[in-house]
Design an enzyme around this catalytic site. Structure first.
Site, PDB file in Angstrom:
ATOM      1  N   ARG A  93     -19.984 -30.420   9.101  1.00  0.00           N
ATOM      2  CA  ARG A  93     -19.911 -31.405   8.011  1.00  0.00           C
ATOM      3  C   ARG A  93     -18.725 -32.351   8.211  1.00  0.00           C
ATOM      4  O   ARG A  93     -18.308 -33.030   7.277  1.00  0.00           O
ATOM      5  CB  ARG A  93     -19.812 -30.673   6.672  1.00  0.00           C
ATOM      6  CG  ARG A  93     -21.060 -29.867   6.330  1.00  0.00           C
ATOM      7  CD  ARG A  93     -20.985 -29.256   4.942  1.00  0.00           C
ATOM      8  NE  ARG A  93     -20.020 -28.173   4.865  1.00  0.00           N
ATOM      9  CZ  ARG A  93     -20.297 -26.875   5.063  1.00  0.00           C
ATOM     10  NH1 ARG A  93     -21.541 -26.516   5.374  1.00  0.00           N
ATOM     11  NH2 ARG A  93     -19.360 -25.946   4.954  1.00  0.00           N
ATOM     12  N   CYS A 150     -15.045 -53.507   5.892  1.00  0.00           N
ATOM     13  CA  CYS A 150     -16.005 -53.450   4.785  1.00  0.00           C
ATOM     14  C   CYS A 150     -16.863 -52.194   4.895  1.00  0.00           C
ATOM     15  O   CYS A 150     -17.072 -51.498   3.915  1.00  0.00           O
ATOM     16  CB  CYS A 150     -16.892 -54.689   4.778  1.00  0.00           C
ATOM     17  SG  CYS A 150     -16.020 -56.206   4.390  1.00  0.00           S
ATOM     18  N   HIS A 176     -22.542 -57.371  -3.661  1.00  0.00           N
ATOM     19  CA  HIS A 176     -22.465 -58.640  -4.381  1.00  0.00           C
ATOM     20  C   HIS A 176     -23.250 -59.748  -3.693  1.00  0.00           C
ATOM     21  O   HIS A 176     -23.481 -59.722  -2.488  1.00  0.00           O
ATOM     22  CB  HIS A 176     -21.003 -59.078  -4.550  1.00  0.00           C
ATOM     23  CG  HIS A 176     -20.228 -59.087  -3.269  1.00  0.00           C
ATOM     24  ND1 HIS A 176     -19.499 -57.995  -2.837  1.00  0.00           N
ATOM     25  CD2 HIS A 176     -20.069 -60.043  -2.316  1.00  0.00           C
ATOM     26  CE1 HIS A 176     -18.935 -58.289  -1.680  1.00  0.00           C
ATOM     27  NE2 HIS A 176     -19.268 -59.527  -1.340  1.00  0.00           N
ATOM     28  N   TYR A 193     -22.919 -63.874  -3.445  1.00  0.00           N
ATOM     29  CA  TYR A 193     -22.072 -65.028  -3.754  1.00  0.00           C
ATOM     30  C   TYR A 193     -22.866 -66.053  -4.557  1.00  0.00           C
ATOM     31  O   TYR A 193     -24.064 -66.236  -4.351  1.00  0.00           O
ATOM     32  CB  TYR A 193     -21.517 -65.655  -2.472  1.00  0.00           C
ATOM     33  CG  TYR A 193     -20.387 -64.862  -1.874  1.00  0.00           C
ATOM     34  CD1 TYR A 193     -19.102 -64.943  -2.412  1.00  0.00           C
ATOM     35  CD2 TYR A 193     -20.597 -64.006  -0.797  1.00  0.00           C
ATOM     36  CE1 TYR A 193     -18.057 -64.200  -1.884  1.00  0.00           C
ATOM     37  CE2 TYR A 193     -19.555 -63.253  -0.260  1.00  0.00           C
ATOM     38  CZ  TYR A 193     -18.291 -63.360  -0.814  1.00  0.00           C
ATOM     39  OH  TYR A 193     -17.253 -62.610  -0.295  1.00  0.00           O
TER      40      TYR A 193
END
Length: 318
Positions: free
Chosen positions: A180, A200, A261, A263
């Protein structure tokens, strides 16, 4: 055959309807949703979008760049890949050596001012050319710092030595597939202030069961229209390459997002994309003679039967 992009289309539609309008670092504004997950069964095909053309060549060269441990955009430019140009260009125009036209907030200004955009594009083109032609300039201004290639393959330890996380995780998959701890991380708090863009896609974890290997990505921030389609295809490709090296079949790519998100200057493009009917997903071809991730070149990776709608252009928020 299947339409593998449906989870993506469902999520981006949900964000348009249920998302929260927020300000952001770039000054553009977003519609945001926190905590989302998409699942793609890679045994059924390759999850690249068909509702708009996604340039698979850019995805291939970027992933190969990461896997080389490279952090300099010169390799990308040699393969006509300009995904990371703006980040390196930002370092150049903010330096004391830059004496050209004022490039303050070039990302936003280039979208709203056509005359400035011409100047910006000319400066960016000159910058790219100099990266390719001038090795010393490339070393100084083409390097993006501790981005994915460095963190994946050259994670620096306190004693100054390095960890190759990709090599380590492949060995774990081969020798201890029930572990794991088969994790690769790109997030190093010490490096965040000096990185061109803090990672990111922060970390990913492998999971093996019944002879199949799956991977789950945690992405702290996802530009749903421009970036996330690339991330989906990139990690699907990475999983296929890791499966090849470890002798396993591909399972699922599970994509978990923090701040997902859209833009505000992408809303019309998203609506156009959602109005299109998706095609069946293509298949991925990997050169059967290549067994190790380091062996793959651009020509060893192809999509078969990739039918898609046209390109939808949108500005990048920097």
């Amino acid at each position: 055959m299947a339409i593998l992009e449906q989870p993506y289309l469902d999520l981006i539609n949900k964000i348009m309807i249920e998302g929260h309008d927020k300000n952001d670092r770039t000054g553009t504004g977003t519609r945001s949703y926190f905590g989302a997950q998409m699942r793609f069964d890679l045994s059924k095909g390759f999850p690249i979008l068909t509702t708009k053309k996604v340039p698979f060549g850019l995805i291939k060269s970027e992933l190969l760049w990461f896997l080389r441990g490279d952090t300099n955009i010169r390799f990308l430019l040699e393969h006509k890949n300009h995904i990371w140009d703006e980040w390196a260009f930002k370092n150049w125009v903010n330096s004391d050596e830059y004496t050209g036209p004022d490039m303050t907030d070039f990302g936003l200004r280039s979208q709203s001012d056509p005359e400035f955009n011409k100047i910006y594009q000319a400066e960016l083109k000159k910058f790219d050319r100099r990266i390719l032609d001038d090795e010393n300039f490339a070393k100084k201004y083409g390097n993006l710092g501790d981005v994915y290639g460095a963190q994946w393959r050259h994670w620096q330890k306190r004693d100054g030595s390095f960890i190759d996380q990709i090599e380590n995780v492949i060995e774990q998959i081969k020798n201890n597939p029930d572990s794991r701890r088969m994790i690769v991380t790109a997030w190093n708090p010490e490096d965040v202030p000096t990185s061109a863009l803090p990672p990111c896609h922060v970390m990913f974890q492998f999971y093996v069961v019944d002879g199949k290997i799956s991977v789950q990505l945690y992405q702290r921030s996802g530009d749903m229209f421009l970036g996330v389609p690339f991330n989906i295809a990139s990690y699907a490709l990475l999983l296929n390459m890791i499966a090849r090296e470890t002798g396993l079949q591909v399972g699922e790519f599970i994509h978990t997002l923090g701040d997902a998100h859209i833009y505000s200057n992408h809303f019309s493009q998203v609506k156009e994309m959602l109005s299109r009917k998706p095609y069946e997903s293509p298949q991925l071809w990997l050169n059967p003679e290549k067994k190790h991730i380091e062996d793959f070149d651009m020509q060893d990776i192809k999509l078969v039967d990739y039918k898609h709608h046209g390109t939808i252009k949108a500005p990048v928020a920097v």
